[in-house]
Each structure stands twice: as C-alpha cells, then as structure tokens.
Design an enzyme around this catalytic site. Structure first.
Site, mmCIF file in Angstrom:
data_model
loop_
_atom_site.group_PDB
_atom_site.id
_atom_site.type_symbol
_atom_site.label_atom_id
_atom_site.label_comp_id
_atom_site.label_asym_id
_atom_site.label_seq_id
_atom_site.Cartn_x
_atom_site.Cartn_y
_atom_site.Cartn_z
ATOM 1 N N GLY A 53 0.828 -1.185 0.000
ATOM 2 C CA GLY A 53 0.000 0.000 0.000
ATOM 3 C C GLY A 53 0.867 1.241 0.000
ATOM 4 O O GLY A 53 2.009 1.227 0.458
ATOM 5 N N SER A 54 0.336 2.341 -0.513
ATOM 6 C CA SER A 54 1.044 3.609 -0.429
ATOM 7 C C SER A 54 0.807 4.208 0.957
ATOM 8 O O SER A 54 0.017 3.691 1.743
ATOM 9 C CB SER A 54 0.539 4.562 -1.520
ATOM 10 N N GLY A 55 1.516 5.305 1.251
ATOM 11 C CA GLY A 55 1.367 5.918 2.569
ATOM 12 C C GLY A 55 2.515 5.596 3.502
ATOM 13 O O GLY A 55 2.504 6.008 4.654
ATOM 14 N N HIS A 56 3.494 4.806 3.009
ATOM 15 C CA HIS A 56 4.649 4.418 3.830
ATOM 16 C C HIS A 56 5.943 5.051 3.310
ATOM 17 O O HIS A 56 7.023 4.572 3.620
ATOM 18 C CB HIS A 56 4.818 2.902 3.835
ATOM 19 N N LYS A 104 5.476 -8.150 2.461
ATOM 20 C CA LYS A 104 5.240 -7.988 3.894
ATOM 21 C C LYS A 104 4.031 -8.835 4.285
ATOM 22 O O LYS A 104 3.093 -8.979 3.496
ATOM 23 C CB LYS A 104 4.999 -6.514 4.236
ATOM 24 N N ASP A 109 -1.520 -8.366 0.826
ATOM 25 C CA ASP A 109 -0.259 -8.430 0.075
ATOM 26 C C ASP A 109 0.053 -9.870 -0.308
ATOM 27 O O ASP A 109 0.448 -10.154 -1.438
ATOM 28 C CB ASP A 109 0.888 -7.859 0.920
ATOM 29 N N HIS A 219 -0.383 0.735 9.579
ATOM 30 C CA HIS A 219 -1.584 1.096 8.832
ATOM 31 C C HIS A 219 -2.621 1.786 9.697
ATOM 32 O O HIS A 219 -3.802 1.809 9.357
ATOM 33 C CB HIS A 219 -2.232 -0.143 8.205
#
Lengths: 331, 215
Positions: A53-56, A104, A109, A219
């Site tokens: 996911g994006s945001g990391h 991960k 995922d 998250h």
C-alpha cells in the site's frame, strides 16, 4: 481533514507523477503504478520487486535504484497493489536470472502477490521466488493467526538483499539470504497520534492527549494496548523488552529507529540514545545504525525499533553502495 | 420444483451487480468505519472502487452470457480492488463463473455457483468458520440457500432465507476474536465489532435476494 492533496482519489497517481519528475533516474509506469530502476531490466541480475500500500514513503518506491529494489508496486493508500501491477513489475525487471518478490506479511499483500506469481508462472517462463517479511513482535505468531506483520526489517532486508543481487548472485541464494535476514530481525512500534487515510477523511483511531498506543503496525490499525504517555526512556524500554525477550541478540546488531511520519528527527534521536543505552547495558554491541522516517504511516506520530542480528556478510552487504531516493551511500 | 424454477440470465445478474454496487456506494463510509475499528480503514472505499469499475464494464461492454459476465466481474475486482477484498471477492466471482456452465442458471445452479464461490474464498483466504471473516456470513448463506432450493422453495424465497442467514452470521462475528486478516493482529481487541467482510458479503446476498428469481 487538512492535507496537501488535490482529490483523495488521486493521491497515489499525483504522488507518482511528482516522484517521476523529481527523480528522472527512475522510470515510472503510471498505468500500472510501478516505479522501475531506470536501467531495468539488468541483464543477468536477479530482479528484486517489492510493493504494498502507499502511505509508507519512502517505502517502497523510494528504495528503487542501484543496490536495492529494481521495481516497486504502489497500491492505494494502505491497500495492497493488485496482481496486474506485480506482473508488470516482474516482467519489467527480469534480466534472465529470475525475480524475487519481497512481501510484507499482510493477508492482502500475500494473496495479491500469490495470484501474481501464479499468473507469471502460467503466462511466462520467469522464475519467481518469494520471501515473506514477518518481524513484528507485537503480534502473536501462531498457526491460527495470519502470523506476524512485516514492518521495519523490510527496509534492512531490501537493502541487504538488493546488494546481494547487485553482486550477481543466483536467485536461490538471494532468496535464502532474504529468509535469513527476516529470521534475524525483530521490530516493535508505538504511536502518539493516529494517521488520517485520505479516502476515509477522519483519523483512524482516537487517542487522548495523555495516551499512547503500544504495539501498532504501519496502517493505523490499533495496537495491543493503550497506556499513559511516558518519557522516551520508558518508551524505549517498552519497545525493546518484547524484542529482546523474543530472540537473543549478541554483538554486531543493526539498530534501526524508524519514524512513523509525524515525529521529528530530534525525537527519534532522543529515542535512539535510550535504545543504545539499553543495548549497551545488555551487552549488545551496535555495529550499524539507521535513524529516520523510512517506513512511515502517513502523518502518524510515533516510532518503531528494529534490531537485526548481523554478521560479517550482512554488514558487508549493508555497507555496499546504494543509490535510491530514500537511501543513498557509498556511491 | 420442476416448472417453478426461474432461469437467471445476464439481465438478472446485471441487476444484482448494479444493486450491490449502489448499496456498497451508499454504505461505503459505514464499511470503512467498521474496518477502522479492527483493520486499516479501507474496506468501503476499496469495494466501492471495484464495484464502480464493474458497473463501468456493465455500461460499456457487458459480456453476453452468464459465465462471461461473472468472470469479467471477478477479473475486474481482482484488477481494481487490491487489499484482501480484491482477491477474495474476485475469486468468489471467478469460481461462480467456473461453476456456471453454459447458458442461464436454474435455481439449483444458482446455489451451486454461490457454493463454488464460497469454496474459492475459503481456498484463497485459508479461513475457516469462526475466524471472523466473510466466510462466517457466506457459509451460512450457502447452507440456507441449498436447503431451501432442495425443499423446492422458489428462488426469491430461498435467497431471502440465505440473506437472513448471512445477516445472522454477520452478527455472530461481533463477539469473535479474529484469526485471519489484519484484525487478527489485534487479538482480543478485535472482539466487539462486526467483521467488515462479513458485513459486505451480507449486502451481496441481500442484493441477490432483492433482484434474482423475481422475474
């Protein structure tokens, strides 16, 4: 919600547009949302693909480049990418030596990478190996759960395994090394504030001014318990205690204090000082350290600590040159 | 049941999918809030994005047969949703397509297809009943549907029974401690909230009850 965005639905594509412009040495496939090393595929080299996911940020797109990842797939914020993206990434980095997927340990995922690997196997001759990172000691590891989350060790693993691939080692060896690094790493995190997912628009959880959440992931999912805010010294103890009781560490660890996105570097160094002091008292020598926001959770305030038991080989690979937007040395 | 069986065709499935998409859109924030309580706050927005893509397919290039429509729906969801719901909902529809065979579906074929979808979800997610997942609503729905169809109930009534069973299954997830998915990382703290996947799949079965077997 106050954020520097245009439309919540466009956050990931707008960010990838900016990343492509800021880093012309990378190649961004906007349709599939994959960040490639500019010179991919590298002939004869094992391709290293990760994503999530994006945001990391900078994880994972910011770790694409020589000595680390060949490609990273960007999912929606906190949502795993889809198999089409991983297929495109795999095909785009295969230099004839096969491809390693670094995944991960999150159900989404795992399932999407699994479907991608099935499709790659069915549709092309590319050999794919997979390593699942699961280093979070906040989570009970048992046969009956999805297992531990993959957190901070992922950054260290991508660096070390990327260096091994750069040396031209074969896929089986690179995959074995990846599993060895995962086995050697443990992490634990905490939060002072929640993040706000753009599409949701409100904080994922509420924390009172005098509360902190221990054992969080990346998250905004709630942690294991909520306690009163304590000085950094006690926080360092709360994070290290479960790590040290889960695995024995000796001299020569890589110590990584990671910021969750909303915590300034000055506070991360305060935490690092306390972590280093505890390690010294425990007779665990730190061989290398990394301090900074490398695997963030949007604007969440908080940090995580990762210890990786290294040896001469891992340290040599750690020190090898790396040229990426997020990590860069020796080049 | 003989002549009572109503054939379910492309138009019926289209109505079902459109209704599900509309309900997911309407309740997207509620699904996301459920997910925020125990997961990562994206179930509503993800499923909404996926079903909007499915509706776009229905508007632009709807496949002409039942199996093709279900397959396209599954593939679209896998390609657009991501997370855990993409592979799970995608597999549900892909397996339904595989079980559908040629032509329209009679009552028993509807039940068989939904059961095949459930089996696909179980295989993909490796979840068992009681893990606090969509299986806890979809499993009871399939059981109720099978029983009612076998007893000769008309499809609309059988699907109504399935929807009721799904809702009961969803409610039963409230006290459960999650053992799969992101909620499992919370351990005991995951108890006290309905599972987002069990909630959305109940909406799917309710949409089926409202649209299929009524023509």
């Amino acid at each position: 919600m106050k954020k520097l965005i245009n439309d919540p639905a466009d956050v990931v594509s707008d960010a990838l547009r900016g990343m492509a412009l800021a880093h012309p040495e990378l190649r961004v496939d906007h349709e599939n949302r994959v960040v490639f090393r500019g010179d991919a595929p590298v002939r004869g080299k094992v391709g290293i693909v990760s994503g999530g996911g994006s945001g990391h940020e900078p994880m994972h797109g910011g770790f694409v480049g020589r000595g680390m990842l060949d490609a990273a797939c960007a999912g929606e914020v906190f949502t795993s990418p889809v198999p089409d993206q991983m297929q495109a990434a795999t095909a785009g980095v295969d230099g004839g030596a096969g491809v390693l997927h670094i995944v991960k340990n999150y159900t989404g995922d795992i399932m999407n990478f699994e479907m991608a690997a099935e499709l790659v196997a069915a549709e092309s001759g590319i050999e794919v190996a997979t390593v699942v990172v699961d280093d979070d000691v906040a989570v009970t590891d048992s046969l009956y759960t999805a297992g531990r989350r993959g957190v901070g060790t992922t950054v260290l693993l991508e660096k070390i395994v990327g260096a091994a691939a750069e040396e031209g080692r074969p896929l089986a060896e690179v995959a074995d090394l990846a599993k060895r690094v995962d086995d050697a790493g443990r992490s634990m995190g905490m939060a002072l504030t929640s993040c706000t997912v753009p599409a949701a628009g409100t904080p994922t959880f509420e924390l009172a001014d005098d509360e902190m959440e221990i054992g969080i992931g990346i998250h905004g999912e709630p942690g294991r318990r909520r306690v009163e805010v304590a000085p950094a010294r006690e926080v360092a103890e709360m994070l290290l205690e479960p790590i040290l009781s889960d695995r024995s560490f000796t001299d020569g660890v890589i110590c990584f204090v990671n910021g969750m996105g909303g915590t300034p570097l000055i506070e991360l160094y305060v935490v690092y000082a306390e972590v280093a002091a505890i390690l010294e008292r425990s007779g665990i020598g730190v061989a290398r350290s990394l301090v900074g926001p490398y695997m963030t959770s949007l604007e969440m305030a908080g940090c995580s600590v990762t210890l990786l038991q290294a040896d001469d080989e891992l340290l040599r690979l750690w020190d090898a040159p790396v040229v990426t937007p997020g990590l860069r040395w020796g080049a | 049941m003989g002549g009572l069986s109503v054939a379910v065709g492309v138009d019926d499935l289209t109505a079902w999918l459109r209704r599900f998409a509309a309900v997911v859109h309407e309740r997207r924030d509620e699904l996301t809030a459920l997910d925020a309580a125990i997961g990562d706050a994206d179930h509503g927005s993800n499923l909404d994005r996926g079903m909007a893509a499915v509706v776009a397919v229905l508007d632009d290039a709807p496949p002409a047969d039942v199996a093709g429509l279900l397959k396209k729906t599954g593939a679209t969801l896998v390609s657009k949703v991501g997370g855990a719901s993409g592979p799970l909902y995608g597999t549900l529809f892909l397996r339904m397509a595989g079980a559908a065979g040629d032509g329209d579906l009679d009552d028993a074929a509807v039940a068989r297809a939904l059961r095949a979808g459930l089996d696909g979800v179980v295989a993909r997610g490796k979840a068992e009943p009681g893990d606090k997942t969509m299986v806890d609503a979809l499993g009871p729905a399939c059981d109720a549907l099978d029983a009612a169809v076998e007893a000769g109930e008309p499809l609309s009534g059988a699907l109504a029974a399935a929807a009721e069973a799904a809702a009961e299954g969803r409610d039963a997830t409230v006290p459960m401690v999650a053992r799969k998915g992101r909620a499992s990382y919370l351990g005991e703290r995951s108890a006290g909230h309905a599972d987002p996947g069990a909630t959305s799949v109940t909406l799917l079965v309710e949409a089926a009850a409202a649209t299929l077997g009524r023509s």
